[in-house]
Design a protein around this motif. Structure first.
Motif, PDB file in Angstrom:
ATOM      1  N   UNK A  47       0.756  -1.243   0.000  1.00  0.00           N
ATOM      2  CA  UNK A  47       0.000   0.000   0.000  1.00  0.00           C
ATOM      3  C   UNK A  47       0.786   1.294   0.000  1.00  0.00           C
ATOM      4  N   UNK A  48       2.068   1.215  -0.295  1.00  0.00           N
ATOM      5  CA  UNK A  48       2.890   2.420  -0.319  1.00  0.00           C
ATOM      6  C   UNK A  48       3.318   2.709  -1.748  1.00  0.00           C
ATOM      7  N   UNK A  49       3.286   3.982  -2.118  1.00  0.00           N
ATOM      8  CA  UNK A  49       3.799   4.348  -3.429  1.00  0.00           C
ATOM      9  C   UNK A  49       5.196   4.890  -3.265  1.00  0.00           C
ATOM     10  N   UNK A  50       5.989   4.681  -4.260  1.00  0.00           N
ATOM     11  CA  UNK A  50       7.345   5.185  -4.163  1.00  0.00           C
ATOM     12  C   UNK A  50       8.214   4.630  -5.254  1.00  0.00           C
TER      13      UNK A  50
ATOM     14  N   UNK B 111      15.613   6.672   3.004  1.00  0.00           N
ATOM     15  CA  UNK B 111      15.144   6.252   4.323  1.00  0.00           C
ATOM     16  C   UNK B 111      16.266   5.626   5.146  1.00  0.00           C
ATOM     17  N   UNK B 112      17.187   4.922   4.499  1.00  0.00           N
ATOM     18  CA  UNK B 112      18.281   4.310   5.258  1.00  0.00           C
ATOM     19  C   UNK B 112      19.137   5.358   5.939  1.00  0.00           C
ATOM     20  N   UNK B 113      19.238   6.545   5.360  1.00  0.00           N
ATOM     21  CA  UNK B 113      20.020   7.619   5.988  1.00  0.00           C
ATOM     22  C   UNK B 113      19.196   8.377   7.021  1.00  0.00           C
ATOM     23  N   UNK B 114      17.908   8.493   6.785  1.00  0.00           N
ATOM     24  CA  UNK B 114      17.056   9.262   7.689  1.00  0.00           C
ATOM     25  C   UNK B 114      16.754   8.501   8.983  1.00  0.00           C
ATOM     26  N   UNK B 115      16.748   7.185   8.919  1.00  0.00           N
ATOM     27  CA  UNK B 115      16.513   6.394  10.120  1.00  0.00           C
ATOM     28  C   UNK B 115      17.847   6.180  10.821  1.00  0.00           C
ATOM     29  N   UNK B 116      17.956   6.246  12.104  1.00  0.00           N
ATOM     30  CA  UNK B 116      16.876   6.464  13.048  1.00  0.00           C
ATOM     31  C   UNK B 116      16.710   7.906  13.496  1.00  0.00           C
TER      32      UNK B 116
ATOM     33  N   UNK C  61       7.966  14.764   1.563  1.00  0.00           N
ATOM     34  CA  UNK C  61       7.069  15.534   2.443  1.00  0.00           C
ATOM     35  C   UNK C  61       5.651  15.511   1.873  1.00  0.00           C
ATOM     36  N   UNK C  62       5.517  15.767   0.574  1.00  0.00           N
ATOM     37  CA  UNK C  62       4.181  15.759  -0.061  1.00  0.00           C
ATOM     38  C   UNK C  62       3.480  14.419   0.112  1.00  0.00           C
ATOM     39  N   UNK C  63       4.240  13.335   0.079  1.00  0.00           N
ATOM     40  CA  UNK C  63       3.655  11.994   0.196  1.00  0.00           C
ATOM     41  C   UNK C  63       3.477  11.562   1.653  1.00  0.00           C
ATOM     42  N   UNK C  64       3.918  12.395   2.583  1.00  0.00           N
ATOM     43  CA  UNK C  64       3.714  12.101   3.998  1.00  0.00           C
ATOM     44  C   UNK C  64       4.726  11.156   4.623  1.00  0.00           C
ATOM     45  N   UNK C  65       5.852  10.934   3.964  1.00  0.00           N
ATOM     46  CA  UNK C  65       6.855  10.007   4.482  1.00  0.00           C
ATOM     47  C   UNK C  65       7.851  10.670   5.441  1.00  0.00           C
ATOM     48  N   UNK C  66       8.088  11.953   5.269  1.00  0.00           N
ATOM     49  CA  UNK C  66       9.037  12.669   6.125  1.00  0.00           C
ATOM     50  C   UNK C  66       8.460  14.023   6.493  1.00  0.00           C
ATOM     51  N   UNK C  67       9.077  14.627   7.500  1.00  0.00           N
ATOM     52  CA  UNK C  67       8.733  16.008   7.862  1.00  0.00           C
ATOM     53  C   UNK C  67      10.010  16.747   8.223  1.00  0.00           C
TER      54      UNK C  67
ATOM     55  N   UNK D 289       8.233  10.184   9.211  1.00  0.00           N
ATOM     56  CA  UNK D 289       6.951  10.222   9.914  1.00  0.00           C
ATOM     57  C   UNK D 289       6.542   8.782  10.232  1.00  0.00           C
ATOM     58  N   UNK D 290       5.425   8.609  10.893  1.00  0.00           N
ATOM     59  CA  UNK D 290       4.938   7.252  11.141  1.00  0.00           C
ATOM     60  C   UNK D 290       4.699   6.532   9.817  1.00  0.00           C
ATOM     61  N   UNK D 291       4.206   7.261   8.808  1.00  0.00           N
ATOM     62  CA  UNK D 291       4.013   6.648   7.489  1.00  0.00           C
ATOM     63  C   UNK D 291       5.361   6.215   6.899  1.00  0.00           C
ATOM     64  N   UNK D 292       6.391   7.028   7.078  1.00  0.00           N
ATOM     65  CA  UNK D 292       7.724   6.670   6.608  1.00  0.00           C
ATOM     66  C   UNK D 292       8.263   5.436   7.310  1.00  0.00           C
ATOM     67  N   UNK D 293       8.055   5.358   8.623  1.00  0.00           N
ATOM     68  CA  UNK D 293       8.476   4.166   9.366  1.00  0.00           C
ATOM     69  C   UNK D 293       7.699   2.943   8.906  1.00  0.00           C
TER      70      UNK D 293
END
Length: 147
Positions: free
Chosen positions: A32-35, A43-48, A75-81, A97-101
């Motif tokens: 259910x995720x687009x990308x 994401x590997x760099x943004x986490x944790x 940001x537009x897709x709600x994955x990061x802030x 964001x929680x969606x990104x996690x």
């Protein structure tokens, strides 16, 4: 090792990496995720703990402008802030964001499915050896996209 053998080996490794990337991306989409694969590399760099756009650009091997465009898309897709940086008032910290996690967890599940297919073909012991050997020749990760 002959040149033709080396070429065959590099071709097999690149084919395996491409197949793995496609399987993970399809698995993420099926959950259910687009990308696109570039999201996962980011994401590997943004986490944790998040990163600045400059740090993300270095990680991805792209310009700061390209990283900034990717962040805008995420940001537009709600994955990061974007958040204030705790140590640098001039910088913004990009965090999942929680969606990104959730997307990251979906990618982990899809990666595990892909590796299970390797285990069915090679056996668990050989897959562990493969992982160990690959870590020896490419110890410095992280994987960076080249597109």
């Amino acid at each position: 090792m002959q040149n033709s053998e080396a070429l065959a080996l590099t071709g097999a490794l690149l084919a395996a990496a491409g197949d793995l990337t496609r399987r993970i991306n399809r698995g993420v989409e099926a959950r259910g995720f687009e990308g696109r694969p570039a999201y996962g590399f980011a994401f590997t760099r943004l986490a944790p703990d998040g990163a600045t756009v400059t740090e993300l650009a270095v990680h991805l091997g792209v310009t700061k402008q390209a990283a900034s465009q990717l962040v805008d898309e995420l940001v537009r897709k709600g994955y990061v802030e974007r958040r204030p940086h705790p140590q640098d008032a001039r910088a913004r910290l990009i965090v999942l964001t929680e969606r990104g996690w959730a997307c990251t967890r979906a990618a982990e599940e899809a990666a595990a499915e892909a590796v299970r297919a390797w285990v069915e073909t090679l056996g668990e012991g050989e897959v562990r050896v493969l992982g160990d050997r690959l870590a020896r020749i490419a110890p410095y990760g992280p994987l960076r996209p080249t597109w």
